[in-house]
Design a protein around this motif. Structure first.
Motif, PDB file in Angstrom:
ATOM      1  N   THR A  73     -47.294 -40.929  15.352  1.00  0.00           N
ATOM      2  CA  THR A  73     -48.453 -40.444  15.491  1.00  0.00           C
ATOM      3  C   THR A  73     -49.281 -40.080  14.373  1.00  0.00           C
ATOM      4  O   THR A  73     -50.263 -40.146  14.069  1.00  0.00           O
ATOM      5  N   ALA A  74     -48.273 -39.106  13.401  1.00  0.00           N
ATOM      6  CA  ALA A  74     -48.861 -38.625  12.245  1.00  0.00           C
ATOM      7  C   ALA A  74     -49.514 -39.946  11.292  1.00  0.00           C
ATOM      8  O   ALA A  74     -50.310 -39.748  10.789  1.00  0.00           O
ATOM      9  N   THR A  75     -48.444 -40.679  11.505  1.00  0.00           N
ATOM     10  CA  THR A  75     -48.877 -41.985  10.553  1.00  0.00           C
ATOM     11  C   THR A  75     -50.053 -42.805  10.926  1.00  0.00           C
ATOM     12  O   THR A  75     -50.615 -43.177  10.153  1.00  0.00           O
ATOM     13  N   TYR A  76     -50.039 -42.938  12.223  1.00  0.00           N
ATOM     14  CA  TYR A  76     -51.229 -43.744  12.889  1.00  0.00           C
ATOM     15  C   TYR A  76     -52.599 -42.833  12.284  1.00  0.00           C
ATOM     16  O   TYR A  76     -53.446 -43.597  11.943  1.00  0.00           O
ATOM     17  N   LEU A  77     -52.567 -41.512  12.644  1.00  0.00           N
ATOM     18  CA  LEU A  77     -53.817 -40.602  12.277  1.00  0.00           C
ATOM     19  C   LEU A  77     -54.032 -40.797  10.643  1.00  0.00           C
ATOM     20  O   LEU A  77     -55.174 -41.368  10.162  1.00  0.00           O
ATOM     21  N   ALA A  78     -52.817 -40.593   9.753  1.00  0.00           N
ATOM     22  CA  ALA A  78     -53.221 -40.799   8.251  1.00  0.00           C
ATOM     23  C   ALA A  78     -53.661 -42.120   7.968  1.00  0.00           C
ATOM     24  O   ALA A  78     -54.238 -42.491   7.134  1.00  0.00           O
ATOM     25  N   ALA A  79     -53.224 -43.312   8.623  1.00  0.00           N
ATOM     26  CA  ALA A  79     -53.486 -44.689   8.201  1.00  0.00           C
ATOM     27  C   ALA A  79     -54.982 -45.040   8.512  1.00  0.00           C
ATOM     28  O   ALA A  79     -55.478 -45.553   7.818  1.00  0.00           O
ATOM     29  N   ASN A  80     -55.261 -44.669   9.725  1.00  0.00           N
ATOM     30  CA  ASN A  80     -56.720 -44.901  10.048  1.00  0.00           C
ATOM     31  C   ASN A  80     -57.612 -44.053   8.799  1.00  0.00           C
ATOM     32  O   ASN A  80     -58.465 -44.578   8.597  1.00  0.00           O
ATOM     33  N   VAL A  81     -57.292 -42.663   8.660  1.00  0.00           N
ATOM     34  CA  VAL A  81     -58.156 -42.090   7.756  1.00  0.00           C
ATOM     35  C   VAL A  81     -58.035 -42.518   6.361  1.00  0.00           C
ATOM     36  O   VAL A  81     -59.055 -42.725   5.604  1.00  0.00           O
ATOM     37  N   ALA A  82     -56.998 -43.215   5.917  1.00  0.00           N
ATOM     38  CA  ALA A  82     -56.793 -43.651   4.582  1.00  0.00           C
ATOM     39  C   ALA A  82     -57.577 -44.837   4.798  1.00  0.00           C
ATOM     40  O   ALA A  82     -58.101 -45.192   3.505  1.00  0.00           O
ATOM     41  N   VAL A 122     -57.594 -57.285  13.435  1.00  0.00           N
ATOM     42  CA  VAL A 122     -56.228 -56.878  14.342  1.00  0.00           C
ATOM     43  C   VAL A 122     -55.104 -57.685  13.927  1.00  0.00           C
ATOM     44  O   VAL A 122     -54.197 -57.272  13.784  1.00  0.00           O
ATOM     45  N   ILE A 123     -55.621 -58.934  13.788  1.00  0.00           N
ATOM     46  CA  ILE A 123     -54.099 -59.867  13.351  1.00  0.00           C
ATOM     47  C   ILE A 123     -53.995 -59.624  11.763  1.00  0.00           C
ATOM     48  O   ILE A 123     -52.603 -59.520  11.754  1.00  0.00           O
ATOM     49  N   LEU A 124     -54.853 -59.298  11.008  1.00  0.00           N
ATOM     50  CA  LEU A 124     -54.224 -58.673   9.779  1.00  0.00           C
ATOM     51  C   LEU A 124     -53.754 -57.631   9.635  1.00  0.00           C
ATOM     52  O   LEU A 124     -52.649 -57.445   8.981  1.00  0.00           O
ATOM     53  N   ARG A 125     -53.925 -56.559  10.405  1.00  0.00           N
ATOM     54  CA  ARG A 125     -53.352 -55.377  10.598  1.00  0.00           C
ATOM     55  C   ARG A 125     -52.075 -55.497  11.036  1.00  0.00           C
ATOM     56  O   ARG A 125     -51.021 -54.858  10.658  1.00  0.00           O
ATOM     57  N   GLN A 129     -50.423 -54.450   7.906  1.00  0.00           N
ATOM     58  CA  GLN A 129     -50.595 -52.937   8.203  1.00  0.00           C
ATOM     59  C   GLN A 129     -51.744 -52.500   7.424  1.00  0.00           C
ATOM     60  O   GLN A 129     -52.656 -52.766   7.348  1.00  0.00           O
ATOM     61  N   THR A 130     -51.230 -51.305   6.541  1.00  0.00           N
ATOM     62  CA  THR A 130     -52.219 -50.831   5.661  1.00  0.00           C
ATOM     63  C   THR A 130     -52.037 -51.386   4.272  1.00  0.00           C
ATOM     64  O   THR A 130     -52.468 -50.645   3.239  1.00  0.00           O
ATOM     65  N   LEU A 131     -51.700 -52.497   4.108  1.00  0.00           N
ATOM     66  CA  LEU A 131     -51.468 -52.987   2.716  1.00  0.00           C
ATOM     67  C   LEU A 131     -52.850 -52.655   1.883  1.00  0.00           C
ATOM     68  O   LEU A 131     -53.782 -53.028   2.278  1.00  0.00           O
ATOM     69  N   PRO A 132     -52.663 -52.081   0.740  1.00  0.00           N
ATOM     70  CA  PRO A 132     -53.866 -51.715  -0.001  1.00  0.00           C
ATOM     71  C   PRO A 132     -54.609 -52.690  -0.379  1.00  0.00           C
ATOM     72  O   PRO A 132     -55.793 -52.880  -0.346  1.00  0.00           O
ATOM     73  N   ALA A 133     -54.156 -53.847  -1.000  1.00  0.00           N
ATOM     74  CA  ALA A 133     -54.856 -55.171  -1.255  1.00  0.00           C
ATOM     75  C   ALA A 133     -55.736 -55.622  -0.114  1.00  0.00           C
ATOM     76  O   ALA A 133     -56.825 -55.909  -0.477  1.00  0.00           O
ATOM     77  N   LEU A 134     -55.141 -55.568   1.081  1.00  0.00           N
ATOM     78  CA  LEU A 134     -55.946 -56.120   2.208  1.00  0.00           C
ATOM     79  C   LEU A 134     -57.107 -54.989   2.428  1.00  0.00           C
ATOM     80  O   LEU A 134     -58.193 -55.608   2.830  1.00  0.00           O
ATOM     81  N   ASN A 135     -56.912 -53.707   2.196  1.00  0.00           N
ATOM     82  CA  ASN A 135     -57.843 -52.985   2.613  1.00  0.00           C
ATOM     83  C   ASN A 135     -59.143 -53.134   1.480  1.00  0.00           C
ATOM     84  O   ASN A 135     -60.178 -52.954   1.849  1.00  0.00           O
ATOM     85  N   TYR A 136     -58.782 -53.408   0.181  1.00  0.00           N
ATOM     86  CA  TYR A 136     -59.697 -53.582  -0.887  1.00  0.00           C
ATOM     87  C   TYR A 136     -60.473 -54.878  -0.386  1.00  0.00           C
ATOM     88  O   TYR A 136     -61.702 -54.892  -0.670  1.00  0.00           O
ATOM     89  N   ALA A 137     -59.767 -55.850  -0.111  1.00  0.00           N
ATOM     90  CA  ALA A 137     -60.333 -57.164   0.112  1.00  0.00           C
ATOM     91  C   ALA A 137     -61.543 -56.973   1.373  1.00  0.00           C
ATOM     92  O   ALA A 137     -62.551 -57.430   1.518  1.00  0.00           O
ATOM     93  N   GLY A 155     -55.450 -52.686  15.601  1.00  0.00           N
ATOM     94  CA  GLY A 155     -54.224 -53.612  14.924  1.00  0.00           C
ATOM     95  C   GLY A 155     -53.098 -52.777  14.623  1.00  0.00           C
ATOM     96  O   GLY A 155     -51.932 -53.289  14.331  1.00  0.00           O
ATOM     97  N   LEU A 156     -53.112 -51.515  14.379  1.00  0.00           N
ATOM     98  CA  LEU A 156     -51.976 -50.763  13.817  1.00  0.00           C
ATOM     99  C   LEU A 156     -51.131 -50.196  14.694  1.00  0.00           C
ATOM    100  O   LEU A 156     -49.967 -50.037  14.155  1.00  0.00           O
ATOM    101  N   PRO A 157     -51.207 -50.133  15.935  1.00  0.00           N
ATOM    102  CA  PRO A 157     -50.390 -49.175  16.684  1.00  0.00           C
ATOM    103  C   PRO A 157     -48.945 -50.159  17.058  1.00  0.00           C
ATOM    104  O   PRO A 157     -47.641 -49.716  16.836  1.00  0.00           O
TER     105      PRO A 157
END
Length: 178
Positions: A73-82, A122-125, A129-137, A155-157
């Protein structure tokens, strides 16, 4: 973008912040004081995502410190914020630089993102997941924030749940019952 990333990495290294991106440090912060630890956890996850530190490190620390349910739960929250923070930061700096890709493969991949952004994210997540390069792209792709966030939230759960079960199992196997 490369200059921005290099600057972030240099600041993290020179300030000593980078030493706080370890399982031991994250675990100790989460165990010491739950609320302060969660705030530090979210902050470090967000900064870590910007400087290309994989999210599984944070998930592992949270699961080992809080157990699979609360750690997840903490990771899901932090991942979405990040992911949201990274989106806004990178979009502000780079705009939609990938909206006009070079090459057939890039055009084809981003065409799918344009045609069905939420489904694609959703598929990419699920896969990355939270792969930084994916977030940049994704931030540079021109996709709107609402669709980006919806795809991220949906996509993250599943991958977080799978990793929680894995890291909880490994923690019990190697560390013993907590």
């Amino acid at each position: 973008m490369l200059l921005f990333l290099a600057l972030l990495l240099a600041v993290a290294e020179l300030s000593g912040l980078r030493q706080h991106f370890s399982l031991a440090y994250l675990h100790s912060k989460l165990v010491e004081n739950l609320w302060t630890g969660l705030a530090v956890f979210v902050l470090l996850f967000t900064i870590g995502n910007l400087i290309q530190i994989p999210g599984w490190i944070f998930l592992t620390a949270a699961v080992l410190a809080l157990g699979r349910f609360w750690g997840g739960t903490a990771t899901y929250l932090a991942a979405n914020v990040a992911c949201a923070f990274t989106f806004f930061t990178i979009r502000r700096i780079g705009g939609d630089a990938l909206q006009r890709p070079d090459g057939r493969l890039a055009t084809r991949l981003l065409g799918q993102l344009d045609a069905q952004p939420v489904r694609s994210i959703v598929i990419l997540r699920i896969l990355c997941q939270t792969l930084p390069a994916l977030n940049y792209a994704l931030a540079l792709s021109g996709v709107g924030f609402r669709k980006y966030l919806l795809g991220t939230v949906l996509g993250l759960p599943l991958p977080i749940l799978a990793y929680c079960l894995l890291f909880d199992f490994l923690g019990n196997l190697f560390i013993g019952s907590r």
